[in-house]
Scaffold this active site. Structure first.
Site, short mmCIF file in Angstrom:
data_model
loop_
_atom_site.label_atom_id
_atom_site.label_comp_id
_atom_site.label_asym_id
_atom_site.label_seq_id
_atom_site.Cartn_x
_atom_site.Cartn_y
_atom_site.Cartn_z
N ASN A 1 8.74 16.54 -9.44
CA ASN A 1 8.23 15.22 -9.14
C ASN A 1 8.77 14.79 -7.78
O ASN A 1 9.97 14.82 -7.55
CB ASN A 1 8.67 14.24 -10.24
CG ASN A 1 8.05 12.89 -10.10
OD1 ASN A 1 8.19 12.25 -9.06
ND2 ASN A 1 7.36 12.43 -11.13
N HIS B 1 3.33 14.16 -9.13
CA HIS B 1 4.12 14.50 -10.32
C HIS B 1 4.50 15.98 -10.24
O HIS B 1 3.94 16.73 -9.43
CB HIS B 1 3.31 14.24 -11.58
CG HIS B 1 3.15 12.80 -11.90
ND1 HIS B 1 2.69 12.36 -13.12
CD2 HIS B 1 3.41 11.67 -11.17
CE1 HIS B 1 2.66 11.05 -13.14
NE2 HIS B 1 3.08 10.60 -11.96
N GLU C 1 3.87 18.54 -12.16
CA GLU C 1 2.77 19.47 -12.41
C GLU C 1 1.84 19.57 -11.19
O GLU C 1 1.40 20.66 -10.82
CB GLU C 1 1.96 19.03 -13.64
CG GLU C 1 2.78 19.02 -14.92
CD GLU C 1 3.54 17.72 -15.18
OE1 GLU C 1 4.08 17.57 -16.28
OE2 GLU C 1 3.60 16.84 -14.28
N CYS D 1 1.51 13.65 -18.25
CA CYS D 1 0.79 12.38 -18.37
C CYS D 1 -0.72 12.69 -18.41
O CYS D 1 -1.14 13.84 -18.29
CB CYS D 1 1.12 11.48 -17.19
SG CYS D 1 0.45 12.09 -15.62
N CYS E 1 -2.01 14.42 -15.07
CA CYS E 1 -1.70 15.85 -15.02
C CYS E 1 -2.46 16.61 -16.10
O CYS E 1 -2.91 17.74 -15.87
CB CYS E 1 -0.19 16.06 -15.14
SG CYS E 1 0.71 15.35 -13.73
N ASP F 1 6.82 5.16 -12.53
CA ASP F 1 6.32 6.53 -12.58
C ASP F 1 5.49 6.80 -13.83
O ASP F 1 4.46 7.43 -13.77
CB ASP F 1 7.48 7.53 -12.52
CG ASP F 1 6.99 8.97 -12.40
OD1 ASP F 1 6.47 9.32 -11.34
OD2 ASP F 1 7.11 9.72 -13.40
#
Length: 143
Positions: free
Chosen positions: A39, A50, A52, A77, A80, A140
């Site tokens: 991140n 992020h 990913e 999330c 992602c 975030d």
């Protein structure tokens, strides 16, 4: 702990040392890491970077993601997760989940196998971070 989840955790620790949010990810194909990231929303002032997303960006252009596995220290999330679906990544291994935000069911409903390793180490690094940085975590995570 699985070696690829360990790599993701090392990425998370790298992000924490940089002053960022400690979440890491690696992309694996045929037993080899082909991308890694962490991140970097804070470090690069990015609303979408992020772990990913950073990992996939660092993997570069890939013709297809068939046979890849994405390892992340934390349950992805929805942003992602949407990218995972877009790239047709069929397996995601996570270190843990802080709470049920519904993305596991979302991914599984679209044919993605989600494996939650329930790693104490992955969850502890996040718990400590959140205690010290609640406002940043809220920004975030969107919670």
């Amino acid at each position: 702990m699985n070696k690829f989840l360990r790599e993701a955790l090392n990425e998370a620790k790298k992000g924490l040392k940089e002053g960022g949010i400690p979440i890491g990810a690696v992309l694996v194909r045929s037993g080899k890491t082909i991308g890694q990231g962490h991140n970097q929303r804070v470090q690069k002032n990015s609303p979408i970077l992020h772990a990913e997303m950073d990992c996939l960006q660092n993997a570069g252009r890939i013709k297809n993601y068939k046979g890849t596995v994405l390892y992340s220290t934390l349950m992805p999330c929805y942003m992602c997760s949407g990218t995972i679906l877009q790239f047709k990544i069929k397996k995601v291994v996570v270190g843990g989940s802080l709470r049920d935000i519904g993305t596991k069911k979302f991914l599984e409903a679209h044919g993605v196998k989600v494996v939650n390793m329930r790693s104490r180490e992955c969850l502890e690094i996040m718990d400590e971070f959140i205690k010290k940085n609640r406002a940043l975590w809220k920004e975030d995570s969107g919670i």
